[in-house]
Design a protein around this motif. Structure first.
Motif, short mmCIF file in Angstrom:
data_model
loop_
_atom_site.label_atom_id
_atom_site.label_comp_id
_atom_site.label_asym_id
_atom_site.label_seq_id
_atom_site.Cartn_x
_atom_site.Cartn_y
_atom_site.Cartn_z
N ALA A 39 12.65 -12.10 -0.13
CA ALA A 39 12.37 -13.14 -1.13
C ALA A 39 11.10 -12.81 -1.91
O ALA A 39 11.04 -12.99 -3.13
CB ALA A 39 12.25 -14.50 -0.45
N VAL A 40 10.09 -12.31 -1.20
CA VAL A 40 8.86 -11.89 -1.88
C VAL A 40 9.15 -10.69 -2.78
O VAL A 40 8.68 -10.62 -3.92
CB VAL A 40 7.75 -11.56 -0.86
CG1 VAL A 40 6.54 -10.96 -1.56
CG2 VAL A 40 7.34 -12.81 -0.09
N GLY A 41 9.93 -9.74 -2.26
CA GLY A 41 10.30 -8.57 -3.05
C GLY A 41 11.06 -8.95 -4.29
O GLY A 41 10.85 -8.38 -5.37
N ARG A 42 11.95 -9.94 -4.18
CA ARG A 42 12.72 -10.41 -5.33
C ARG A 42 11.79 -10.97 -6.40
O ARG A 42 11.95 -10.69 -7.59
CB ARG A 42 13.70 -11.49 -4.86
CG ARG A 42 14.47 -12.25 -5.94
CD ARG A 42 15.50 -11.38 -6.62
NE ARG A 42 14.95 -10.64 -7.74
CZ ARG A 42 15.60 -9.69 -8.40
NH1 ARG A 42 16.83 -9.35 -8.04
NH2 ARG A 42 15.04 -9.06 -9.40
N ARG A 43 10.82 -11.75 -5.97
CA ARG A 43 9.88 -12.35 -6.92
C ARG A 43 8.97 -11.28 -7.52
O ARG A 43 8.57 -11.39 -8.69
CB ARG A 43 9.08 -13.45 -6.22
CG ARG A 43 9.96 -14.63 -5.82
CD ARG A 43 9.22 -15.71 -5.05
NE ARG A 43 8.26 -16.43 -5.86
CZ ARG A 43 7.86 -17.67 -5.61
NH1 ARG A 43 8.37 -18.34 -4.57
NH2 ARG A 43 6.97 -18.26 -6.37
N MET A 44 8.68 -10.23 -6.73
CA MET A 44 7.89 -9.13 -7.28
C MET A 44 8.67 -8.40 -8.38
O MET A 44 8.11 -8.04 -9.42
CB MET A 44 7.51 -8.14 -6.17
CG MET A 44 6.65 -6.97 -6.65
SD MET A 44 6.34 -5.73 -5.38
CE MET A 44 7.94 -4.91 -5.33
N LEU A 45 9.97 -8.19 -8.14
CA LEU A 45 10.81 -7.54 -9.15
C LEU A 45 10.87 -8.38 -10.43
O LEU A 45 11.10 -7.84 -11.52
CB LEU A 45 12.22 -7.31 -8.59
CG LEU A 45 12.35 -6.27 -7.48
CD1 LEU A 45 13.78 -6.25 -6.95
CD2 LEU A 45 11.93 -4.89 -7.97
N ASP A 46 10.66 -9.68 -10.27
CA ASP A 46 10.67 -10.58 -11.44
C ASP A 46 9.31 -10.63 -12.12
O ASP A 46 9.12 -11.40 -13.06
CB ASP A 46 11.08 -11.99 -11.00
CG ASP A 46 12.56 -12.06 -10.60
OD1 ASP A 46 13.33 -11.19 -11.04
OD2 ASP A 46 12.91 -12.97 -9.83
N GLY A 47 8.36 -9.83 -11.61
CA GLY A 47 7.06 -9.72 -12.27
C GLY A 47 5.92 -10.46 -11.61
O GLY A 47 4.80 -10.46 -12.12
N GLU A 48 6.17 -11.07 -10.45
CA GLU A 48 5.13 -11.82 -9.77
C GLU A 48 4.34 -10.91 -8.84
O GLU A 48 4.88 -9.97 -8.25
CB GLU A 48 5.76 -12.96 -8.97
CG GLU A 48 4.81 -14.08 -8.60
CD GLU A 48 5.53 -15.32 -8.11
OE1 GLU A 48 4.87 -16.22 -7.58
OE2 GLU A 48 6.77 -15.37 -8.25
N GLU A 49 3.04 -11.17 -8.69
CA GLU A 49 2.23 -10.41 -7.75
C GLU A 49 2.69 -10.73 -6.32
O GLU A 49 2.91 -11.90 -5.99
CB GLU A 49 0.75 -10.77 -7.90
CG GLU A 49 0.10 -10.24 -9.17
CD GLU A 49 0.05 -8.73 -9.18
OE1 GLU A 49 -0.15 -8.13 -8.11
OE2 GLU A 49 0.22 -8.13 -10.26
N PRO A 50 2.82 -9.70 -5.45
CA PRO A 50 3.34 -9.93 -4.09
C PRO A 50 2.60 -10.99 -3.29
O PRO A 50 3.24 -11.84 -2.66
CB PRO A 50 3.21 -8.55 -3.44
CG PRO A 50 3.29 -7.59 -4.57
CD PRO A 50 2.58 -8.28 -5.71
#
Length: 207
Positions: A39-50
């Protein structure tokens, strides 16, 4: 206090299937901790800082439909190597493990870091080749166009990254029971795991 069962192991070893079966057999809640990092990785791929993503993670983020894809798996392995991300997710996991009804958690550092005092610890593994074949079939069934050689390379890279990270590396706890599923079918692997839990879980009066 409920029964806490820690199940660790590398990708595609069968630990998720085994963990869900154990949870169903003993009436325990189950948490696939890998989903936290996906879920964190998904949000990172969306441009969010881990780290921002980890601190803002919500339970509903674990229900996203696209968390099983290879790109998210790759991102999850990368964010899992970040110590500050792992630290941000520790409380979430420990709170789940401490629930009164008991719980089964599967991941890569459950028995060593998250629940070192768990009365039952399993380390589920299989050869890289067998795990790659399993993951390849799974990906094809989900419509992903990928080659077995690519999946094997990814499995080996993830193993190296997970076992070699400085913070909470993947390894078996000293008191964990090793279950190698390389030559086992699902039913056999589940039966073996349940037998190990039966043999090691505390008596009700001692739990």
């Amino acid at each position: 206090m409920g029964l806490t069962i820690a199940v660790d192991g590398p990708a595609a070893s069968g630990k998720g299937t085994i963990s869900r079966a154990i949870a169903a057999r003993f009436g325990l809640a189950h948490l696939d901790t890998g989903l936290l990092y996906r879920a964190v990785g998904r949000r990172m791929l969306d441009g969010e800082e881990p780290l921002v993503a980890a601190r803002a993670l919500r339970a509903e983020d674990l229900d996203a439909e696209d968390l099983r894809g290879p790109d998210v798996a790759e991102a999850a392995s990368k964010v899992a190597a970040l110590g500050e991300v792992r630290a941000a997710l520790v409380d979430f996991q420990r709170a789940f493990a401490a629930r009164a009804g008991g719980a089964v958690l599967d991941g890569r550092d459950i028995g060593t870091v998250i629940c070192p005092d768990a009365p039952v610890k399993l380390f589920v593994t299989a050869s890289a080749e067998v795990r790659a074949e399993r993951r390849h079939k799974e990906l094809l069934a989900r419509g992903h166009d990928t080659r077995l050689e690519e999946v094997l390379a990814d499995i080996r890279a993830r193993d190296t990254r997970d076992a070699g990270r400085a913070d909470a590396p993947m390894r078996a706890a000293e008191d964990a029971v090793l279950i190698d599923t390389s030559g086992m079918g699902i039913d056999e692997a589940v039966a073996r795991a349940i037998a190990e839990v039966e043999a090691r879980r505390p008596e009700p009066d001692d739990a």
